[in-house]
Scaffold this motif. Structure first.
Motif, PDB file in Angstrom:
ATOM      1  N   MET A 285      12.644  35.540 -14.324  1.00 36.02           N
ATOM      2  CA  MET A 285      11.462  34.768 -13.971  1.00 36.02           C
ATOM      3  C   MET A 285      11.815  33.781 -12.859  1.00 36.02           C
ATOM      4  N   LYS A 286      10.921  33.644 -11.912  1.00 37.74           N
ATOM      5  CA  LYS A 286      11.147  32.753 -10.781  1.00 37.74           C
ATOM      6  C   LYS A 286      10.542  31.379 -11.066  1.00 37.74           C
ATOM      7  N   GLU A 287      11.398  30.405 -11.069  1.00 41.79           N
ATOM      8  CA  GLU A 287      10.967  29.037 -11.364  1.00 41.79           C
ATOM      9  C   GLU A 287      10.174  28.465 -10.187  1.00 41.79           C
ATOM     10  N   ILE A 288       9.154  27.696 -10.502  1.00 42.20           N
ATOM     11  CA  ILE A 288       8.425  26.961  -9.455  1.00 42.20           C
ATOM     12  C   ILE A 288       9.297  25.793  -9.018  1.00 42.20           C
ATOM     13  N   THR A 289       9.670  25.782  -7.726  1.00 44.05           N
ATOM     14  CA  THR A 289      10.559  24.729  -7.221  1.00 44.05           C
ATOM     15  C   THR A 289       9.904  24.032  -6.028  1.00 44.05           C
ATOM     16  N   PHE A 290      10.480  22.912  -5.636  1.00 40.60           N
ATOM     17  CA  PHE A 290       9.949  22.120  -4.533  1.00 40.60           C
ATOM     18  C   PHE A 290      11.072  21.804  -3.560  1.00 40.60           C
ATOM     19  N   THR A 291      10.745  21.827  -2.253  1.00 36.31           N
ATOM     20  CA  THR A 291      11.720  21.441  -1.232  1.00 36.31           C
ATOM     21  C   THR A 291      11.039  20.508  -0.229  1.00 36.31           C
ATOM     22  N   LEU A 292      11.836  19.783   0.526  1.00 41.12           N
ATOM     23  CA  LEU A 292      11.337  18.887   1.579  1.00 41.12           C
ATOM     24  C   LEU A 292      11.492  19.584   2.918  1.00 41.12           C
ATOM     25  N   ASP A 293      10.352  19.863   3.572  1.00 44.21           N
ATOM     26  CA  ASP A 293      10.421  20.468   4.896  1.00 44.21           C
ATOM     27  C   ASP A 293      10.604  19.386   5.971  1.00 44.21           C
ATOM     28  N   THR A 294       9.703  18.385   5.994  1.00 50.06           N
ATOM     29  CA  THR A 294       9.822  17.329   7.002  1.00 50.06           C
ATOM     30  C   THR A 294       8.915  16.163   6.627  1.00 50.06           C
ATOM     31  N   ILE A 295       9.175  15.023   7.209  1.00 54.46           N
ATOM     32  CA  ILE A 295       8.283  13.852   7.138  1.00 54.46           C
ATOM     33  C   ILE A 295       7.840  13.553   8.558  1.00 54.46           C
ATOM     34  N   LYS A 296       6.573  13.536   8.756  1.00 55.08           N
ATOM     35  CA  LYS A 296       6.054  13.335  10.104  1.00 55.08           C
ATOM     36  C   LYS A 296       6.482  11.981  10.662  1.00 55.08           C
ATOM     37  N   GLU A 297       6.913  11.969  11.948  1.00 50.65           N
ATOM     38  CA  GLU A 297       7.347  10.728  12.593  1.00 50.65           C
ATOM     39  C   GLU A 297       6.139   9.801  12.798  1.00 50.65           C
ATOM     40  N   TRP A 298       6.473   8.503  12.857  1.00 55.97           N
ATOM     41  CA  TRP A 298       5.420   7.540  13.175  1.00 55.97           C
ATOM     42  C   TRP A 298       4.875   7.811  14.576  1.00 55.97           C
ATOM     43  N   ASP A 299       3.563   7.644  14.761  1.00 53.11           N
ATOM     44  CA  ASP A 299       2.933   7.924  16.039  1.00 53.11           C
ATOM     45  C   ASP A 299       3.083   6.716  16.963  1.00 53.11           C
ATOM     46  N   PRO A 300       3.892   6.840  18.029  1.00 51.24           N
ATOM     47  CA  PRO A 300       4.147   5.674  18.905  1.00 51.24           C
ATOM     48  C   PRO A 300       2.943   5.298  19.775  1.00 51.24           C
ATOM     49  N   THR A 301       1.941   6.182  19.855  1.00 51.47           N
ATOM     50  CA  THR A 301       0.805   5.874  20.733  1.00 51.47           C
ATOM     51  C   THR A 301      -0.223   4.981  20.059  1.00 51.47           C
ATOM     52  N   THR A 302      -0.128   4.795  18.784  1.00 53.39           N
ATOM     53  CA  THR A 302      -1.072   3.949  18.072  1.00 53.39           C
ATOM     54  C   THR A 302      -0.734   2.488  18.348  1.00 53.39           C
ATOM     55  N   PRO A 303      -1.758   1.640  18.728  1.00 51.26           N
ATOM     56  CA  PRO A 303      -1.461   0.214  18.970  1.00 51.26           C
ATOM     57  C   PRO A 303      -0.703  -0.373  17.789  1.00 51.26           C
ATOM     58  N   GLY A 304       0.385  -1.056  18.117  1.00 46.55           N
ATOM     59  CA  GLY A 304       1.261  -1.515  17.057  1.00 46.55           C
ATOM     60  C   GLY A 304       1.126  -2.993  16.732  1.00 46.55           C
ATOM     61  N   SER A 305       0.231  -3.797  17.462  1.00 42.24           N
ATOM     62  CA  SER A 305       0.157  -5.218  17.126  1.00 42.24           C
ATOM     63  C   SER A 305      -1.284  -5.701  17.260  1.00 42.24           C
ATOM     64  N   THR A 306      -1.591  -6.683  16.456  1.00 43.22           N
ATOM     65  CA  THR A 306      -2.914  -7.299  16.470  1.00 43.22           C
ATOM     66  C   THR A 306      -2.745  -8.796  16.271  1.00 43.22           C
ATOM     67  N   ASP A 307      -3.446  -9.617  17.080  1.00 42.27           N
ATOM     68  CA  ASP A 307      -3.382 -11.066  16.957  1.00 42.27           C
ATOM     69  C   ASP A 307      -4.290 -11.493  15.802  1.00 42.27           C
ATOM     70  N   LEU A 308      -3.814 -12.379  14.925  1.00 45.24           N
ATOM     71  CA  LEU A 308      -4.582 -12.894  13.820  1.00 45.24           C
ATOM     72  C   LEU A 308      -4.709 -14.415  13.970  1.00 45.24           C
ATOM     73  N   THR A 309      -5.898 -14.937  13.645  1.00 43.00           N
ATOM     74  CA  THR A 309      -6.137 -16.363  13.708  1.00 43.00           C
ATOM     75  C   THR A 309      -6.097 -16.935  12.289  1.00 43.00           C
ATOM     76  N   ILE A 310      -5.365 -18.003  12.101  1.00 37.90           N
ATOM     77  CA  ILE A 310      -5.259 -18.623  10.776  1.00 37.90           C
ATOM     78  C   ILE A 310      -6.526 -19.429  10.517  1.00 37.90           C
ATOM     79  N   ASP A 311      -7.123 -19.213   9.374  1.00 37.34           N
ATOM     80  CA  ASP A 311      -8.324 -19.955   8.994  1.00 37.34           C
ATOM     81  C   ASP A 311      -7.964 -21.391   8.676  1.00 37.34           C
ATOM     82  N   LYS A 312      -8.907 -22.316   9.015  1.00 32.10           N
ATOM     83  CA  LYS A 312      -8.721 -23.738   8.668  1.00 32.10           C
ATOM     84  C   LYS A 312      -9.599 -24.085   7.476  1.00 32.10           C
TER      85      LYS A 312
END
Length: 358
Positions: free
Chosen positions: A331-358
């Motif tokens: 009988m063939k066991e159901i198994t799992f393997t890791l093919d890949t983890i997608k890299e982070w997308d460098p084209t997505t804006p990486g920063s946002t300015d936030l204003t501190i509430d008073k």
């Protein structure tokens, strides 16, 4: 969590007795009748012959006179001795015989279940007590024999055999004691499941195949000439009761869950086989396996065999242990393997300015 493991199977004794023939009328008048008793031991199977289950046995017997020890005087020729239900044994009055003073007696007995099962279809039981040729021979050469005994899926019954020979009757109404031995071997198989508890495992159609199912027996020399009377004869590991080994319709219940593990064990009932020392590994245990997960079949009717070279001795019981695991049945066991983890997308804006509430 649950786990079910089902088995769907497919298809020394002691007694006492006395006997005699060719007895003259004046001896008969003394009423020293030859009688029978019965004592039996172990109970290991429903069809095993024991003190509590044996209902009859058959007797051969003869005696010799001091002046000519090579001449046999026939007494009993395959006469049936029956239990009346109270422990008293008797035989048909037309065969009643009486002790002859000074003579030496020789008795042999056997049983193979109920009367209808003693058919010559399954073997011929005999003892040489015929001296009509006038030649004669020693009593030691006159032993009970069985010719062409059949033991396979068509004939599943205990067979017991005994003798009491070379003695003189010392008292009136003496009984002859028999100590019976089992002449066949018994087989049983156990199955262990290595599957997880959520799987149901069903073992079915268990049989031992390619056995030697025909043989001859001599009380002095034992079994001989074991061979196969048909192509690849078999015997089911089930209490067939002589009915041809029809497979059971429902699984046996689970027995003996092994504490602390996920394994479970079931066992077959026993079957009788001819004692034999096989010269090659040409006997096999055949069975089929179903594996289910819920209502879904993972494996269905998968046929498996285990081949071996047995040495079966008379009066012995043999147990064969078989483990059923996914690896065993590919009988063939159901198994799992890791093919890949997608890299982070460098084209997505990486920063946002936030204003501190008073």
């Amino acid at each position: 969590m649950r786990k079910h493991f089902f088995l769907l199977a497919a298809g020394a004794l002691a007694l006492t007795a006395c006997t005699s023939e060719d007895v003259i009328d004046d001896v008969a008048s003394t009423r020293n009748v030859i009688q029978f008793e019965n004592v039996v031991n172990k109970l290991t199977r429903a069809e095993d012959l024991t003190t509590g289950t044996l209902q009859h046995f058959n007797v051969f017997g003869f005696y010799t006179m001091p002046e000519n020890a090579n001449v046999a005087h026939k007494l009993f020729d395959n006469v049936t001795v029956t239990n009346d239900g109270t422990g008293k044994w008797s035989y048909d009055p037309q065969y009643v015989k009486y002790w002859v003073p000074g003579s030496t007696y020789y008795f042999y007995a056997y049983s193979c279940g109920s009367a209808e099962e003693l058919s010559t279809q399954y073997g011929t039981f005999s003892l040489d007590m015929d001296d009509k040729d006038g030649i004669g021979k020693p009593a030691s050469e006159r032993v009970m024999e069985i010719d062409n005994y059949i033991c396979d899926n068509t004939h599943q019954h205990d067979l017991i055999f005994a003798s009491n020979t070379g003695f003189e009757a010392q008292e009136v109404n003496a009984s002859v004691g028999f100590s019976f031995d089992h002449l066949l071997s018994k087989l049983k198989a156990t199955f262990t499941s290595g599957f997880g508890e959520e799987y149901d495992v069903v073992i079915k159609n268990v049989s031992v195949r390619n056995i030697r199912n025909r043989g001859d027996y001599n009380f002095k020399t034992g079994w001989a000439n074991q061979d196969r009377s048909t192509f690849s004869p078999l015997v089911y590991l089930l209490n067939t009761k002589g009915d041809g080994g029809v497979p059971a319709e429902t699984p046996l219940t689970v027995v003996n869950k092994i504490v602390g593990t996920s394994q479970m064990v079931v066992e077959t009932n026993t079957a009788y086989v001819l004692p034999c020392s096989y010269q090659s590994a040409d006997v096999n245990i055949y069975f089929e396996v179903d594996v289910k997960y819920g209502n879904d079949y993972v494996i269905k009717n998968k046929a498996l065999t285990a081949t071996f070279q047995p040495q079966w001795n008379p009066g012995y019981s043999y147990v064969y242990n078989i483990s059923i695991t996914p690896v065993n049945i590919n009988m063939k066991e159901i198994t799992f393997t890791l093919d890949t983890i997608k890299e982070w997308d460098p084209t997505t804006p990486g920063s946002t300015d936030l204003t501190i509430d008073k």
